[in-house]
Motif scaffolding. Structure first.
Motif, short mmCIF file in Angstrom:
data_model
loop_
_atom_site.label_atom_id
_atom_site.label_comp_id
_atom_site.label_asym_id
_atom_site.label_seq_id
_atom_site.Cartn_x
_atom_site.Cartn_y
_atom_site.Cartn_z
N GLU A 134 0.85 -1.18 0.00
CA GLU A 134 0.00 0.00 0.00
C GLU A 134 0.90 1.24 0.00
O GLU A 134 1.95 1.24 0.65
N PRO A 135 0.50 2.32 -0.69
CA PRO A 135 1.33 3.53 -0.76
C PRO A 135 1.63 4.16 0.59
O PRO A 135 2.66 4.80 0.76
N ASP A 136 0.74 3.98 1.60
CA ASP A 136 1.05 4.52 2.92
C ASP A 136 2.08 3.67 3.65
O ASP A 136 2.69 4.09 4.61
N GLN A 137 2.27 2.44 3.15
CA GLN A 137 3.28 1.55 3.70
C GLN A 137 4.61 1.78 2.99
O GLN A 137 5.62 2.07 3.62
N VAL A 138 4.62 1.61 1.68
CA VAL A 138 5.83 1.77 0.87
C VAL A 138 5.47 2.61 -0.35
O VAL A 138 4.56 2.25 -1.11
N LEU A 139 6.19 3.70 -0.53
CA LEU A 139 5.97 4.56 -1.69
C LEU A 139 7.24 4.59 -2.54
O LEU A 139 8.31 4.90 -2.03
N PHE A 140 7.09 4.25 -3.79
CA PHE A 140 8.18 4.31 -4.75
C PHE A 140 8.12 5.67 -5.45
O PHE A 140 7.05 6.10 -5.87
N ILE A 141 9.28 6.31 -5.56
CA ILE A 141 9.39 7.58 -6.27
C ILE A 141 10.61 7.47 -7.18
O ILE A 141 11.71 7.15 -6.72
N ALA A 142 10.40 7.74 -8.46
CA ALA A 142 11.51 7.72 -9.41
C ALA A 142 11.85 9.16 -9.78
O ALA A 142 11.03 9.88 -10.33
N VAL A 143 13.08 9.57 -9.43
CA VAL A 143 13.55 10.92 -9.74
C VAL A 143 14.29 10.84 -11.07
O VAL A 143 15.38 10.28 -11.15
N ASN A 144 13.67 11.39 -12.11
CA ASN A 144 14.29 11.35 -13.42
C ASN A 144 15.27 12.51 -13.57
O ASN A 144 14.94 13.65 -13.26
N ALA A 145 16.46 12.20 -14.06
CA ALA A 145 17.48 13.22 -14.32
C ALA A 145 17.12 13.94 -15.61
O ALA A 145 17.79 13.82 -16.63
N THR A 146 16.03 14.69 -15.57
CA THR A 146 15.48 15.33 -16.75
C THR A 146 16.46 16.31 -17.38
O THR A 146 16.42 16.53 -18.59
N PHE A 147 17.36 16.87 -16.59
CA PHE A 147 18.36 17.78 -17.12
C PHE A 147 19.33 17.06 -18.06
O PHE A 147 20.06 17.69 -18.81
N GLN A 148 19.32 15.71 -18.03
CA GLN A 148 20.15 14.90 -18.92
C GLN A 148 19.30 13.98 -19.80
O GLN A 148 19.83 13.06 -20.42
N ASN A 156 15.28 13.28 -22.03
CA ASN A 156 14.34 13.85 -22.98
C ASN A 156 12.94 13.58 -22.48
O ASN A 156 12.57 12.42 -22.25
N LEU A 157 12.15 14.63 -22.30
CA LEU A 157 10.81 14.51 -21.74
C LEU A 157 9.93 13.56 -22.56
O LEU A 157 9.17 12.77 -21.99
N ALA A 158 10.02 13.61 -23.88
CA ALA A 158 9.23 12.71 -24.73
C ALA A 158 9.62 11.26 -24.48
O ALA A 158 8.75 10.37 -24.42
N ASP A 159 10.92 10.99 -24.31
CA ASP A 159 11.38 9.62 -24.03
C ASP A 159 10.87 9.13 -22.68
O ASP A 159 10.53 7.96 -22.53
N ILE A 160 10.81 10.03 -21.71
CA ILE A 160 10.32 9.67 -20.38
C ILE A 160 8.85 9.27 -20.47
O ILE A 160 8.45 8.21 -19.96
N HIS A 161 8.04 10.11 -21.11
CA HIS A 161 6.61 9.80 -21.27
C HIS A 161 6.42 8.47 -21.99
O HIS A 161 5.59 7.64 -21.57
N GLN A 162 7.16 8.25 -23.05
CA GLN A 162 7.03 7.01 -23.82
C GLN A 162 7.42 5.80 -22.98
O GLN A 162 6.72 4.79 -22.97
N PHE A 163 8.53 5.90 -22.23
CA PHE A 163 8.98 4.78 -21.40
C PHE A 163 7.94 4.45 -20.33
O PHE A 163 7.62 3.28 -20.10
N VAL A 164 7.42 5.46 -19.66
CA VAL A 164 6.43 5.26 -18.60
C VAL A 164 5.17 4.61 -19.18
O VAL A 164 4.61 3.68 -18.58
N LYS A 165 4.74 5.06 -20.33
CA LYS A 165 3.55 4.50 -20.97
C LYS A 165 3.79 3.04 -21.40
O LYS A 165 2.96 2.17 -21.11
N GLU A 166 4.90 2.77 -22.05
CA GLU A 166 5.20 1.42 -22.53
C GLU A 166 5.33 0.42 -21.39
O GLU A 166 5.03 -0.76 -21.55
N ASN A 167 5.79 0.87 -20.23
CA ASN A 167 6.04 -0.02 -19.10
C ASN A 167 4.96 0.06 -18.02
O ASN A 167 5.11 -0.54 -16.96
N ASN A 168 3.88 0.79 -18.31
CA ASN A 168 2.76 0.92 -17.37
C ASN A 168 3.21 1.29 -15.96
O ASN A 168 2.78 0.68 -14.98
#
Length: 185
Positions: free
Chosen positions: A97-111, A113-125
């Motif tokens: 449960e998110p109140d038990q364990v919360l996963f957060i992925a910090v993307n190094a967006t400064f290095q 590509n925002l379009a690649d991030i959106h595509q990766f997240v969508k492809e991997n659900n």
């Protein structure tokens, strides 16, 4: 002749020492050392605070999170080990449960590509929060030297363990999470 050569070498050595001392003095004056006052995040230390925008446009503030365990992963889409471990994070994020364990992925967006991030997240659900480190401040605060880097934090934001490199194994990650949960009971 021999006495003159000996005198020359003594003069040469003394001159070299004097020039070296002058160089050290001048370089210290003209180029003072830059001391970074931040201590690298370590086990037992409080994790650096941040507030970042999620991929969905919401603000995620680390201080406001009340989960018992926070899995904080620094990653980029161009990093093969990062890509390889994301399905593990997604699978485990659904086990707790998110109140038990919360996963957060910090993307190094400064290095990245925002379009690649959106595509990766969508492809991997990916359903857990992805936050965007647009200017690299959070990566610098955590002194990230390699991707991926994963921190496991307790509810009070104390760093309990960390893994530099990857991909992390599901067995290791589950074991670490359970140890933290059992420790907080």
């Amino acid at each position: 002749m021999r006495y003159g050569l000996h005198k020359f070498w003594n003069f040469f050595k003394a001159s070299l020492i004097l020039l070296s001392l002058l160089w050290v003095g001048f370089s210290t004056y003209w180029f003072p050392p830059h001391h970074d006052q931040r201590v690298a995040p370590q086990i037992g230390f409080t994790a650096p605070q941040f507030s970042l925008t999620t991929l969905n446009g919401e603000t995620l503030d680390l201080a406001q999170i009340q989960a018992q365990v926070i899995v904080l992963n620094f990653w980029a889409t161009w990093c093969p080990p990062c890509r390889a471990e994301m399905p593990t994070f997604e699978r485990l994020s659904r086990e707790f449960e998110p109140d038990q364990v919360l996963f957060i992925a910090v993307n190094a967006t400064f290095q990245d590509n925002l379009a690649d991030i959106h595509q990766f997240v969508k492809e991997n659900n990916i359903t857990f929060p992805i936050v965007l480190d647009l200017d690299g401040k959070v990566s610098r605060a955590y002194q990230i030297q390699a991707f991926p880097t994963t921190f496991l934090l307790e509810r009070d934001k104390t760093i309990r363990t960390m893994m530099i490199g990857g991909p992390v194994s599901a067995v290791w990650l589950r074991s670490e999470i359970e140890q933290i949960l059992n420790h907080q009971k």
